[in-house]
Write a protein that holds these residues in place. Structure first.
Motif, PDB file in Angstrom:
ATOM      1  N   LEU A 177       0.827  -1.203   0.000  1.00 20.02           N
ATOM      2  CA  LEU A 177       0.000   0.000   0.000  1.00 20.02           C
ATOM      3  C   LEU A 177       0.863   1.255   0.000  1.00 20.02           C
ATOM      4  O   LEU A 177       0.604   2.230  -0.717  1.00 20.02           O
ATOM      5  N   ILE A 178       1.921   1.202   0.812  1.00 16.38           N
ATOM      6  CA  ILE A 178       2.806   2.348   0.941  1.00 16.38           C
ATOM      7  C   ILE A 178       3.718   2.452  -0.280  1.00 16.38           C
ATOM      8  O   ILE A 178       3.912   3.535  -0.831  1.00 16.38           O
ATOM      9  N   ASP A 179       4.239   1.288  -0.717  1.00 17.34           N
ATOM     10  CA  ASP A 179       5.152   1.274  -1.870  1.00 17.34           C
ATOM     11  C   ASP A 179       4.499   1.897  -3.088  1.00 17.34           C
ATOM     12  O   ASP A 179       5.119   2.693  -3.792  1.00 17.34           O
ATOM     13  N   ALA A 180       3.232   1.543  -3.329  1.00 19.33           N
ATOM     14  CA  ALA A 180       2.533   2.043  -4.515  1.00 19.33           C
ATOM     15  C   ALA A 180       2.538   3.567  -4.533  1.00 19.33           C
ATOM     16  O   ALA A 180       2.837   4.195  -5.554  1.00 19.33           O
ATOM     17  N   ALA A 181       2.251   4.157  -3.381  1.00 17.94           N
ATOM     18  CA  ALA A 181       2.192   5.616  -3.305  1.00 17.94           C
ATOM     19  C   ALA A 181       3.589   6.218  -3.432  1.00 17.94           C
ATOM     20  O   ALA A 181       3.781   7.255  -4.079  1.00 17.94           O
ATOM     21  N   ARG A 182       4.591   5.528  -2.835  1.00 15.51           N
ATOM     22  CA  ARG A 182       5.953   6.046  -2.871  1.00 15.51           C
ATOM     23  C   ARG A 182       6.481   6.049  -4.301  1.00 15.51           C
ATOM     24  O   ARG A 182       7.181   6.977  -4.714  1.00 15.51           O
ATOM     25  N   VAL A 183       6.130   4.993  -5.079  1.00 11.67           N
ATOM     26  CA  VAL A 183       6.557   4.919  -6.476  1.00 11.67           C
ATOM     27  C   VAL A 183       5.984   6.107  -7.255  1.00 11.67           C
ATOM     28  O   VAL A 183       6.630   6.702  -8.096  1.00 11.67           O
ATOM     29  N   ASP A 184       4.752   6.463  -6.916  1.00 13.71           N
ATOM     30  CA  ASP A 184       4.121   7.611  -7.566  1.00 13.71           C
ATOM     31  C   ASP A 184       4.740   8.928  -7.112  1.00 13.71           C
ATOM     32  O   ASP A 184       4.315   9.998  -7.552  1.00 13.71           O
ATOM     33  N   GLY A 185       5.720   8.880  -6.241  1.00 17.01           N
ATOM     34  CA  GLY A 185       6.441  10.084  -5.848  1.00 17.01           C
ATOM     35  C   GLY A 185       5.820  10.863  -4.699  1.00 17.01           C
ATOM     36  O   GLY A 185       6.159  12.015  -4.489  1.00 17.01           O
ATOM     37  N   ALA A 186       4.916  10.218  -3.979  1.00 13.56           N
ATOM     38  CA  ALA A 186       4.286  10.926  -2.852  1.00 13.56           C
ATOM     39  C   ALA A 186       5.282  11.058  -1.695  1.00 13.56           C
ATOM     40  O   ALA A 186       6.068  10.147  -1.447  1.00 13.56           O
ATOM     41  N   SER A 187       5.260  12.180  -0.991  1.00 14.55           N
ATOM     42  CA  SER A 187       6.133  12.364   0.167  1.00 14.55           C
ATOM     43  C   SER A 187       5.607  11.530   1.321  1.00 14.55           C
ATOM     44  O   SER A 187       4.456  11.095   1.315  1.00 14.55           O
ATOM     45  N   TRP A 188       6.451  11.315   2.335  1.00 18.64           N
ATOM     46  CA  TRP A 188       6.023  10.510   3.478  1.00 18.64           C
ATOM     47  C   TRP A 188       4.832  11.136   4.199  1.00 18.64           C
ATOM     48  O   TRP A 188       3.924  10.445   4.628  1.00 18.64           O
ATOM     49  N   LEU A 189       4.866  12.457   4.289  1.00 22.16           N
ATOM     50  CA  LEU A 189       3.778  13.121   4.986  1.00 22.16           C
ATOM     51  C   LEU A 189       2.473  12.907   4.225  1.00 22.16           C
ATOM     52  O   LEU A 189       1.411  12.699   4.804  1.00 22.16           O
ATOM     53  N   ARG A 190       2.603  12.918   2.878  1.00 23.88           N
ATOM     54  CA  ARG A 190       1.428  12.722   2.036  1.00 23.88           C
ATOM     55  C   ARG A 190       0.914  11.283   2.151  1.00 23.88           C
ATOM     56  O   ARG A 190      -0.291  11.043   2.210  1.00 23.88           O
ATOM     57  N   VAL A 191       1.851  10.325   2.198  1.00 21.04           N
ATOM     58  CA  VAL A 191       1.465   8.924   2.395  1.00 21.04           C
ATOM     59  C   VAL A 191       0.684   8.787   3.689  1.00 21.04           C
ATOM     60  O   VAL A 191      -0.374   8.154   3.752  1.00 21.04           O
ATOM     61  N   LEU A 192       1.208   9.450   4.717  1.00 15.21           N
ATOM     62  CA  LEU A 192       0.570   9.358   6.037  1.00 15.21           C
ATOM     63  C   LEU A 192      -0.848   9.927   5.988  1.00 15.21           C
ATOM     64  O   LEU A 192      -1.803   9.302   6.473  1.00 15.21           O
ATOM     65  N   VAL A 193      -0.988  11.091   5.375  1.00 22.15           N
ATOM     66  CA  VAL A 193      -2.283  11.774   5.408  1.00 22.15           C
ATOM     67  C   VAL A 193      -3.291  11.120   4.468  1.00 22.15           C
ATOM     68  O   VAL A 193      -4.457  10.936   4.837  1.00 22.15           O
TER      69      VAL A 193
END
Lengths: 284, 287
Positions: A177-193
């Motif tokens: 779930l987290i990897d998918a968002a990180r690949v899309d370039g989302a920041s950690w804070l954005r992943v969290l929110v």
């Protein structure tokens, strides 16, 4: 055929369980019912049906709002407002700080992780806050925070039990779930929110309840740090009322019922979450 | 950029950890330091005093009396609460119709603060016209002085503390009971174990961890019992309910003697660390 007939002891045991449970319920409910009824009773009749005891003691048979009217006339509403403000501020500010810390402990590998968790989180969890209240008082006094909102609020924001709850929950979120968002370039804070928070309702409710209720029910620290009248919280106000208006029992009980009803109304709809929150650490 | 990435967890940790360090960890250490100073809240002077504070409290019969009352209180309240909590948890673990309603009702005391409990029970136990005396006289038993009697005051505090304590700790034990896989208990039944045997041979050993946790947490919580004393007895009558936490408050904040108060808190801190150390030792080495 004999198999279908239950032995009499099979009925006996549930009956015994119910009897014991009801006995316990009486012990739990009777004081609350009496206090509730007495808070709606004229002061001179508060003990009327308690001694000698009659069932009427448990119901407001001589109903009056007098105690509540007098209480709020004397400024009890201010204390209620203070308690609400503090509890909500703790949930929002403390909740954010604790969630971030729980996220770091639950999802990251970093140097000193184990050490920080054992020294700061475990140690502060095990040493009860009231035990260290005097040096904390001296510290806060040096900041000039006696009788201030900062003094009431800031020392109680970080909560190692809540950090612990968040850590447990975040650690179990699937990595994909987290990897998918990180690949899309989302920041950690954005992943969290935008990824983590929407699926974290159980832990948010549990942590929110825990923080709100422990702040609402806290007594020792507000008693030390903010004795001035405008700063008093509900718990302090009712404790002082016992000295000042010790014989105005219906007002004392009315204040107590207001102090009691808020956490009760919060816990009842979310029982499962609350139970998980308070028992969360005991089973680790 | 790479450095930045490594910093991220520390940034997330910073607010909560700084707060915990400043307001919890530092005061824990400062308790021990502060106990070697004499400080007056009124004059604001703070003078190094070595072990003078300890000398004073160790030569003070009120301190020893208060420690004695606290130990007696602990030896009574903790076994009583844990035994009743175990019984209650077994009752609310039964799979019977309506059990959910009972579980909800037993949550009520847990939501209510100790202050409210003390106020309500203080009036329930009133020596002249409280409800408990109202019920006793109906049963033909003489009125009891409860909080006003040297013999009964500490027991009254035990009742008040247990009204919250028993349902609270039963939740932990209930969670432990529900963690026991049903096949384990069924297997015992098939092997011919009766209810008592399966309880003592299977349930209790599996509850060891939870019970050890509850024992420590309950002991520490009761060790710091404060609100009912402040609200109801002020340590009396004749110091019979002068629990140590109240004594530190009385010294520090009513008499302004923070040095003696800190010395007592340091002694308490050491006792709490010993209790926790025993817990960690007991819980280690079993999975």
């Amino acid at each position: 055929m004999k198999k279908n007939v239950k032995p009499w002891t099979a009925y006996f045991q549930p009956a015994l369980v119910y009897i014991l449970l009801i006995l316990g319920v009486i012990i739990v409910v009777v004081p609350l019912m009496w206090a509730f009824a007495a808070s709606f009773t004229p002061n001179h009749k508060v003990f009327e049906y308690a001694y000698p005891f009659s069932w009427r003691a448990l119901f407001p048979v001589d109903f009056t709002m007098e105690a509540y009217d007098n209480l709020f006339e004397r400024g009890f509403g201010r204390a209620v407002g203070n308690s609400f403000f503090l509890a909500i501020a703790t949930v929002i500010i403390g909740g954010a700080a604790n969630a971030l810390a729980g996220f770091a402990f639950g999802r990251f590998e970093f140097r000193g992780k184990q050490f920080l968790f054992l020294t700061v989180i475990m140690l502060t969890f095990m040493v009860p806050v009231d035990l260290t209240a005097i040096p904390r008082y001296i510290l806060v006094n040096n900041f000039g925070w006696i009788n201030t909102w900062q003094g009431l609020l800031v020392p109680g924001l970080a909560n190692s039990l809540v950090i612990f709850l968040f850590r447990q929950f975040f650690a179990e979120i699937p990595q994909e779930l987290i990897d998918a968002a990180r690949v899309d370039g989302a920041s950690w804070l954005r992943v969290l929110v935008s990824i983590i928070l929407p699926i974290s309702k159980p832990v948010l409710v549990a942590a929110g309840l825990l923080m709100f209720i422990s702040q609402w029910n806290s007594f020792f620290w507000p008693l030390l740090i903010a004795p001035r009248q405008e700063m008093r919280v509900v718990q302090v106000e009712i404790s002082l009322a016992i000295g000042q208006y010790g014989t105005v029992w219906n007002e004392l009980l009315a204040g107590s019922m207001i102090a009691a009803i808020v956490p009760i109304l919060l816990v009842m709809p979310f029982q499962r979450y609350y139970v998980q929150a308070i028992t969360g650490t005991g089973l680790e | 950029m790479r450095l930045n990435r490594q910093l991220i967890p520390y940034l997330f940790l910073a607010p909560a950890l700084l707060l915990l360090i400043v307001f919890n960890l530092v005061p824990t250490i400062a308790t021990l330091v502060e106990s070697t100073f004499i400080l007056s809240l009124r004059s604001g002077e703070r003078v190094f005093a070595g072990f003078a504070n300890y000398n004073r409290i160790f030569n003070d019969p009120v301190f020893w009396k208060s420690l004695q009352v606290t130990i007696v209180f602990s030896l009574l309240v903790n076994p009583i609460q844990i035994f009743l909590a175990l019984c209650l948890s077994i009752l609310i673990n039964q799979n019977l119709p309506g059990i959910g309603v009972f579980r909800s009702i037993y949550l009520l005391p847990i939501a209510v603060s100790l202050n409210v409990t003390a106020i309500v029970w203080g009036l329930m136990l009133d020596q002249n016209s409280g409800m408990i005396n109202g019920i006793l006289t109906q049963w033909g038993i003489a009125r009891q002085p409860f909080l006003h009697s040297v013999d009964q005051a500490l027991w009254s505090i035990i009742v008040i503390a247990s009204w919250i304590g028993v349902p609270l700790w039963s939740l932990f034990i209930l969670a432990g009971l529900q963690n026991i896989p049903p096949p384990v208990l069924e297997a015992a039944k098939i092997d011919g174990a009766n209810a008592w045997q399966s309880f003592t041979k299977i349930t209790l050993p599996l509850l060891r961890r939870v019970l050890a946790f509850v024992l420590v947490a309950d002991t520490v919580a009761n060790f710091l019992m404060f609100a009912p004393i402040l609200l109801l007895t002020n340590g009396g009558p004749q110091l019979s309910t002068n629990l140590i936490m109240y004594e530190t408050y009385r010294r520090g904040f009513l008499y302004g003697d923070l040095g003696a108060s800190s010395a007592m808190l340091s002694v308490m801190l050491v006792i709490v660390f010993i209790i926790i150390g025993v817990e960690l030792y007991v819980l280690r080495g079993q999975d």
